[in-house]
Design a protein around this motif. Sequence first.
Motif, PDB file in Angstrom:
ATOM      1  N   ILE A 132      10.802  -0.221  -6.386  1.00 39.90           N
ATOM      2  CA  ILE A 132       9.994  -1.375  -6.615  1.00 39.90           C
ATOM      3  C   ILE A 132      10.910  -2.140  -7.586  1.00 39.90           C
ATOM      4  O   ILE A 132      10.943  -3.436  -7.315  1.00 39.90           O
ATOM      5  N   VAL A 149       3.949  -6.610  -4.906  1.00 42.86           N
ATOM      6  CA  VAL A 149       4.113  -5.693  -3.874  1.00 42.86           C
ATOM      7  C   VAL A 149       2.646  -5.075  -3.776  1.00 42.86           C
ATOM      8  O   VAL A 149       1.959  -4.639  -4.612  1.00 42.86           O
ATOM      9  N   GLY A 192       6.416   4.453  -0.556  1.00 39.80           N
ATOM     10  CA  GLY A 192       6.696   3.050  -0.505  1.00 39.80           C
ATOM     11  C   GLY A 192       7.340   2.755   1.155  1.00 39.80           C
ATOM     12  O   GLY A 192       8.207   3.627   1.506  1.00 39.80           O
ATOM     13  N   GLN A 219       0.507   0.840  -9.914  1.00 41.43           N
ATOM     14  CA  GLN A 219      -0.004  -0.545  -9.909  1.00 41.43           C
ATOM     15  C   GLN A 219       0.708  -1.630 -10.822  1.00 41.43           C
ATOM     16  O   GLN A 219       0.720  -2.734 -10.267  1.00 41.43           O
ATOM     17  N   CYS A 264      -0.409  -2.883  -2.882  1.00 37.90           N
ATOM     18  CA  CYS A 264      -0.667  -1.235  -3.214  1.00 37.90           C
ATOM     19  C   CYS A 264      -1.952  -0.844  -2.569  1.00 37.90           C
ATOM     20  O   CYS A 264      -2.749  -1.661  -2.624  1.00 37.90           O
ATOM     21  N   CYS A 283       3.631  -2.521  -9.085  1.00 37.99           N
ATOM     22  CA  CYS A 283       3.234  -3.401  -7.904  1.00 37.99           C
ATOM     23  C   CYS A 283       2.871  -4.875  -8.413  1.00 37.99           C
ATOM     24  O   CYS A 283       3.417  -5.821  -7.631  1.00 37.99           O
ATOM     25  N   ARG A 284       1.979  -4.893  -9.410  1.00 38.12           N
ATOM     26  CA  ARG A 284       1.743  -6.297  -9.750  1.00 38.12           C
ATOM     27  C   ARG A 284       2.584  -7.061 -10.283  1.00 38.12           C
ATOM     28  O   ARG A 284       2.923  -8.434 -10.168  1.00 38.12           O
ATOM     29  N   VAL A 316       3.003  -0.230  -0.743  1.00 35.78           N
ATOM     30  CA  VAL A 316       2.921   1.180  -1.459  1.00 35.78           C
ATOM     31  C   VAL A 316       1.573   1.557  -1.160  1.00 35.78           C
ATOM     32  O   VAL A 316       0.478   0.955  -1.147  1.00 35.78           O
TER      33      VAL A 316
END
Length: 140
Positions: free
Chosen positions: A55, A90, A116, A82, A92, A85-86, A67
């Motif tokens: 990521i 990305v 992923g 998380q 999730c 990803c935030r 993901v």
Amino acid sequence: METKHVNKHDGTTPQKPCAPPNSTSQDTARICGMLGLCVKAGKAVLGAPLVLQAIRSMQLRRRPQMVFLCSDASANTCKRIQNGCRTYDVPCHMLPLTGAQTAQAVGKSSMIMAVGITDSGMARTLYEKVFSENPDTHIS
């Protein structure tokens, strides 16, 4: 005499992780098949540390487009994934599979808590075919 497995940390019997109520065996088989296909095509990153590293990667071909977290991932693992990803925008989602089921689906022997998917087409297909009926699985 029956022997019972007891958790050595707190003396309790470990609970079996359960899948979300909306998942059926057909959904589970479909998810496992799609994950296996992604791994065989070389379009998946397996394991929480490698997913986090991917990521944050500056290589766009290595960065996951989506993901997936397993249902029995620890709170710390979920939080780290998380947050990553935030930060890097990305998507999730939570899988209705345990880490052991995910590992079996992708042909690994140890539990896998995060996957992923690096190919946008495969990620979109996996999402549309499996998760379109259950939008509650989106996390971030």
